[in-house]
Design a protein around this motif. Structure first.
Motif, mmCIF file in Angstrom:
data_model
loop_
_atom_site.group_PDB
_atom_site.id
_atom_site.type_symbol
_atom_site.label_atom_id
_atom_site.label_comp_id
_atom_site.label_asym_id
_atom_site.label_seq_id
_atom_site.Cartn_x
_atom_site.Cartn_y
_atom_site.Cartn_z
ATOM 1 N N TRP A 155 -1.926 -0.722 -2.079
ATOM 2 C CA TRP A 155 -2.661 -1.721 -1.293
ATOM 3 C C TRP A 155 -2.137 -3.118 -1.586
ATOM 4 C CZ3 TRP A 155 -5.529 -6.011 -2.572
ATOM 5 C CH2 TRP A 155 -6.362 -6.550 -1.587
ATOM 6 N N LEU A 158 1.393 -3.821 -0.079
ATOM 7 C CA LEU A 158 1.359 -4.021 1.366
ATOM 8 C C LEU A 158 0.645 -5.314 1.733
ATOM 9 C CD1 LEU A 158 0.692 -0.412 2.715
ATOM 10 C CD2 LEU A 158 2.873 -1.589 2.364
ATOM 11 N N GLN A 159 -0.439 -5.631 1.025
ATOM 12 C CA GLN A 159 -1.133 -6.879 1.287
ATOM 13 C C GLN A 159 -0.239 -8.080 0.976
ATOM 14 O OE1 GLN A 159 -3.719 -5.858 3.285
ATOM 15 N NE2 GLN A 159 -4.963 -7.399 2.272
ATOM 16 N N THR A 173 -4.645 -1.463 5.998
ATOM 17 C CA THR A 173 -4.689 -0.960 4.615
ATOM 18 C C THR A 173 -6.099 -0.548 4.226
ATOM 19 O OG1 THR A 173 -4.970 -3.230 3.787
ATOM 20 C CG2 THR A 173 -2.715 -2.383 3.910
#
Length: 401
Positions: A155, A158-159, A173
């Motif tokens: 997470w 990707l964030q 996500t």
């Protein structure tokens, strides 16, 4: 008394089975906004999905009198265009157009699943679960600290990618939030090394107690007469993606009246085998982190020493490296087989009832190439289909369970 007709007699009366017709629609959308640019016909379409990998699509966009008004040139710009494959009203594939070249009658395109975007994204500032290595102890993307659970690290990565200008391609996500996997990792991604985000996730997933990952695509439910929209959502399956053979009930057979396997290849490759694995992490000289794992059982049984060395950039935690070495040794513990099976899409099990990660029972009846027959449970790791309105052939690549 009325006689009951046999299955063969019924088949003879009914004639050959008619394969259902399939309707394919190809939507080309802006990568960042997902706004539809054009619905274009394609020819020579082949698309695949990979377990923990990046499936691809190849096709030809016709440039003809009926397609040129749709502006295929703008709708298929490499690097900024998404393409979806809709089969009978279900989105079965989605990804990014990466290349385009002139061919007879149009342009050939090559696309790859949305995960391919993260092979072009890198960590440019140090992110870590170790607060002694970072300046801002707020969690990513607001700061540099990573949540310790492996699911939340995905997470965070990707964030972090999405928080940068132009870096959000609309991959949700939300599926990477609670509940946690319950597996904590100690990881650091150093900005000066520019680690690739996809590779970082892949290495995290391949360690002991790792996970499967991917990006799902599909249609969102239509509400309030609004135009239909699509979703792209990241997933991290723990401990694995897909169903066991018992859960799935999938059986592919070659031979007999219920045969669904049209052709197959079941090779064995000893060059991929190893009885000792060395994992090399970050560091310099003698301070470099290393881990060695041996298959003592096979060595004691008379196997030779077969070594494999793999580098893991950015890995500084000994426990994580030990896990990566153990996982690779397990994967290389026997002669690697990647059997492939060409199956009829409309025979039981029909295309769409199985996905990568599922296990299936494979049964090969005795035949000249396999005199004793062969049977075993395998895991589907790749599904490739060639789009057609009529009978389709699907290529399954499998691996040992």
């Amino acid at each position: 008394m009325t006689a009951i007709a046999s299955r063969a007699e019924v088949s003879a009366l009914l004639g050959p089975a008619v394969s259902p017709e399939h309707t394919y629609t190809y939507l080309f959308c802006d990568l960042l906004t997902d706004v539809v640019l054009a619905e274009l016909p394609l020819r020579e379409v082949t698309y695949s999905t990979e377990l923990n990998g990046i499936g691809t699509l190849s096709a030809v966009v016709p440039y003809a009198d009926d397609t040129l008004p749709l502006d295929p040139e703008t709708a298929t710009v490499p690097g900024r265009t998404a393409v979806y494959v809709d089969r009978d009203g279900v989105i079965v594939w989605g990804g990014i157009v990466w290349t385009r070249e002139i061919v007879r009658g149009g342009k050939a395109i090559q696309a790859a699943e949305f995960l391919s975007y993260y092979t072009r994204r890198y960590v440019k500032q140090t992110l870590s679960t170790d607060t002694s290595l970072i300046l801002n102890t707020a969690y990513a993307p607001a700061g540099q600290r990573l949540y310790a659970d492996q699911k939340f690290i995905v997470w965070s990565l990707l964030q972090y990618a999405h928080a940068q200008a132009g870096g959000n391609i609309g991959v949700s996500t939300n599926q990477l939030t609670a509940p946690a996997h319950g597996v904590n990792r100690v990881v650091s991604y150093f900005g000066f090394e520019r680690p690739e985000i996809y590779k970082s996730i892949s290495e995290l997933a391949s360690a002991d107690d790792g996970f499967d990952f991917g990006i799902e695509v599909g249609w969102n439910p239509v509400a309030n007469n609004n135009p239909p929209t699509r979703y792209r959502r990241a997933r991290a399956w723990f401990p694995r993606r897909g169903r066991t053979a018992t859960q799935s009930g999938l059986v592919f057979v070659k031979g007999g009246p219920g045969s669904s396997i049209l052709d197959y290849d079941w090779p064995e490759d000893g060059t991929a085998s190893a009885t000792e694995v060395s994992a090399v992490g970050d560091g310099t000289g003698e301070a470099r982190v290393t881990a060695v794992r041996q298959d003592t059982d096979r060595l004691a049984a008379g196997w030779p020493l077969l070594e494999q060395v793999t580098a893991y950039d950015g890995v500084i935690d000994q426990v994580q490296l030990d896990g990566l070495a153990s996982a690779e040794l397990t994967a290389r513990s026997s002669a690697q087989t990647q059997p492939t099976f060409t199956v009829a899409a409309d025979s039981d099990p029909v295309f769409g009832t199985y996905e990568v990660g599922d296990e299936a029972l494979i049964v090969i009846d005795p035949e000249p190439a396999t005199p004793a027959g062969r049977e075993g449970v395998l895991r589907i790791v790749s599904i490739e289909n060639t789009a057609s309105s009529g009978p389709e052939r699907v290529r399954l690549t499998c691996a040992a369970v």
